[in-house]
Design an enzyme around this catalytic site. Structure first.
Site, PDB file in Angstrom:
ATOM      1  N   ASP A   7      11.894   5.800  21.521  1.00  0.00           N
ATOM      2  CA  ASP A   7      12.089   6.326  20.161  1.00  0.00           C
ATOM      3  C   ASP A   7      10.996   7.365  19.922  1.00  0.00           C
ATOM      4  O   ASP A   7      10.015   7.445  20.666  1.00  0.00           O
ATOM      5  CB  ASP A   7      12.000   5.201  19.118  1.00  0.00           C
ATOM      6  N   SER A   8      11.182   8.138  18.850  1.00  0.00           N
ATOM      7  CA  SER A   8      10.181   9.138  18.518  1.00  0.00           C
ATOM      8  C   SER A   8       8.873   8.483  18.052  1.00  0.00           C
ATOM      9  O   SER A   8       7.815   9.067  18.207  1.00  0.00           O
ATOM     10  CB  SER A   8      10.713  10.040  17.414  1.00  0.00           C
ATOM     11  N   CYS A  70      16.879   5.771  19.251  1.00  0.00           N
ATOM     12  CA  CYS A  70      16.602   6.807  18.257  1.00  0.00           C
ATOM     13  C   CYS A  70      17.933   7.498  18.009  1.00  0.00           C
ATOM     14  O   CYS A  70      18.544   8.029  18.942  1.00  0.00           O
ATOM     15  CB  CYS A  70      15.575   7.791  18.815  1.00  0.00           C
ATOM     16  N   GLU A 154       6.575   5.531   8.588  1.00  0.00           N
ATOM     17  CA  GLU A 154       5.554   5.646   9.651  1.00  0.00           C
ATOM     18  C   GLU A 154       4.147   5.570   9.066  1.00  0.00           C
ATOM     19  O   GLU A 154       3.218   5.146   9.716  1.00  0.00           O
ATOM     20  CB  GLU A 154       5.720   6.947  10.450  1.00  0.00           C
ATOM     21  N   CYS A 182      19.242   5.388  11.402  1.00  0.00           N
ATOM     22  CA  CYS A 182      17.920   5.769  11.900  1.00  0.00           C
ATOM     23  C   CYS A 182      17.199   4.473  12.212  1.00  0.00           C
ATOM     24  O   CYS A 182      17.220   3.538  11.399  1.00  0.00           O
ATOM     25  CB  CYS A 182      17.169   6.566  10.830  1.00  0.00           C
ATOM     26  N   HIS A 184      14.259   3.690  12.117  1.00  0.00           N
ATOM     27  CA  HIS A 184      13.157   3.317  11.226  1.00  0.00           C
ATOM     28  C   HIS A 184      13.666   2.533  10.011  1.00  0.00           C
ATOM     29  O   HIS A 184      12.902   1.804   9.386  1.00  0.00           O
ATOM     30  CB  HIS A 184      12.434   4.565  10.727  1.00  0.00           C
TER      31      HIS A 184
HETATM   32  N1  DGL Z   1      13.911   6.825  14.624  1.00  0.00           N
HETATM   33  C1  DGL Z   1      14.565   8.096  14.676  1.00  0.00           C
HETATM   34  C2  DGL Z   1      16.066   7.930  14.503  1.00  0.00           C
HETATM   35  O1  DGL Z   1      16.590   6.850  14.746  1.00  0.00           O
HETATM   36  C3  DGL Z   1      14.098   9.128  13.688  1.00  0.00           C
HETATM   37  C4  DGL Z   1      12.678   9.312  13.441  1.00  0.00           C
HETATM   38  C5  DGL Z   1      12.250  10.745  13.500  1.00  0.00           C
HETATM   39  O2  DGL Z   1      12.613  11.555  12.634  1.00  0.00           O
HETATM   40  O3  DGL Z   1      11.539  11.039  14.441  1.00  0.00           O
HETATM   41  O4  DGL Z   1      16.741   8.865  14.145  1.00  0.00           O
END
Ligand code: DGL
Length: 262
Positions: A7-8, A70, A154, A182, A184
Site C-alpha cells: 500500500d502507499s 491499495c 495517516e 480506499c 485507509h
Molecule cells: N490506501 C490507498 C487506497 O486504497 C490510498 C492512499 C493514498 O492516497 O495514498 O486507495
C-alpha cells in the site's frame, strides 16, 4: 515463498491484519511506500512507477503472491502489471488487487444503487463504475473523491477525519450500499456507519479480503503449494518516522515496522 502486501502507507496494514487473522500460518511481507504517500492525488504516471518499484521490491523479498492492498494502485496499475510487466519480469508471480473482490461483495441481488468513496485517482479511473456495470449494466453508481480523508487518517487525526466523513455522508444517503474504496477508510468505518442512514450497507475491505484470499488460495493450489507456513511477518516502509511507528504499533503492538534497506 511469501505473500507480499503493498500500500502507499499504513492503510494496507488493516488488510494485512485481516489476512493474518484469517490465515496466521503463512509468511507475510508488508511494504508501505510512506515516502510517496498520498498516491491518491498523484498523476497516473507517478502511481504506475511507484507501484512497479514496490512490486519489484516485494519480488526481491521472495513474494510469489502480491496483493496491491491499495485501491489507487489497483485502479491505475493492476492491469499493466498483470498483462505486461509480470509476464516478462516474473511469470511465476501472481499479482492481485482489491477492486474485484469488493465489487463481488457489493452486488447483492436487491442492490440497485451503489456509492463509492475513494481517492481522486481511483474516482478518475472510474474502475468501480466499470467493474460494477460489467456485471450489472443497469446499476446506478455514484463515485465521489474525498482527497482530505487519507491525510487526516495517516496523521492520526481522527477528530478531523470524523468531520470530513460527516461532510460526505449526505451525498450517499439514498444509496443501497457504499463502498469504502480506499484501504485507509476501514480505520474510520464506524463514522460512516454512525452517520449514514441504517439502510445503507457500508462495505469495508478489511471485512471481506481475508475470506476472499482464503478462497483464492483454495482455488489455486499451484500457488498455495509454494507458500511457506512459518508465521513469519515482516512490516517494511520506505520511510519511517516516530509517527508511523506509533500508528503501526496501535495496529500490531507485537510486530515492529522497519525502514527498508536500499
Ligand atoms: N490506501 C490507498 C487506497 O486504497 C490510498 C492512499 C493514498 O492516497 O495514498 O486507495
Amino acid at each position: 515463498m511469501k505473500i507480499g502486501i503493498f500500500d502507499s502507507g499504513l492503510g494496507g496494514l488493516v488488510i494485512t491484519r485481516a489476512f493474518i487473522n484469517e490465515m496466521p500460518e503463512y509468511d507475510y511481507v508488508y511494504y508501505g511506500d510512506t515516502q510517496n504517500l498520498p498516491y491518491g492525488e498523484k498523476t497516473s504516471g507517478s502511481i504506475l512507477s511507484y507501484t512497479l518499484e514496490a512490486v519489484r521490491f516485494l519480488i526481491a523479498q521472495d513474494c510469489s503472491l502480491i496483493i496491491t492492498a491499495c485501491n489507487t494502485a489497483t485502479s491505475i496499475a493492476l492491469r499493466y502489471l498483470q498483462q505486461r510487466f509480470i509476464p516478462s519480469y516474473a511469470p511465476s508471480v501472481k499479482v492481485l488487487g482489491v477492486v474485484i473482490p469488493t465489487v463481488e461483495e457489493a452486488l447483492l441481488p436487491a442492490t440497485s444503487k451503489v456509492g463509492v468513496i475513494a481517492t481522486s485517482a481511483t474516482v478518475r479511473s472510474q474502475i468501480y463504475r466499470i467493474e460494477l456495470q460489467k456485471i450489472r449494466p443497469e446499476l446506478y453508481v455514484r463515485e465521489i473523491a474525498a482527497p482530505e480523508l487519507v491525510p487526516a487518517i495517516e496523521n492520526n487525526n481522527f477528530a478531523e477525519a470524523e468531520k470530513i466523513v460527516r461532510n460526505y455522508v449526505s451525498r450517499f444517503a439514498d444509496m443501497d450500499s457504499l463502498i469504502l474504496g480506499c484501504t485507509h477508510y476501514p480505520l474510520v468505518k464506524n463514522f460512516f456507519r454512525e452517520y449514514l442512514p441504517r439502510h445503507v450497507r457500508v462495505i469495508s475491505q478489511d471485512e471481506l479480503m481475508g475470506a476472499k484470499l482464503r478462497d483464492y488460495l483454495r482455488r489455486h493450489q499451484e500457488i498455495d503449494g509454494g507458500l511457506e507456513r512459518r508465521s513469519d511477518y515482516q512490516f517494511l516502509v520506505s520511510s519511517l518516522n516516530h509517527h508511523y511507528q506509533k500508528v503501526a504499533e496501535t495496529l500490531f503492538p507485537d510486530i515492529p515496522v522497519r525502514e527498508r534497506i536500499r
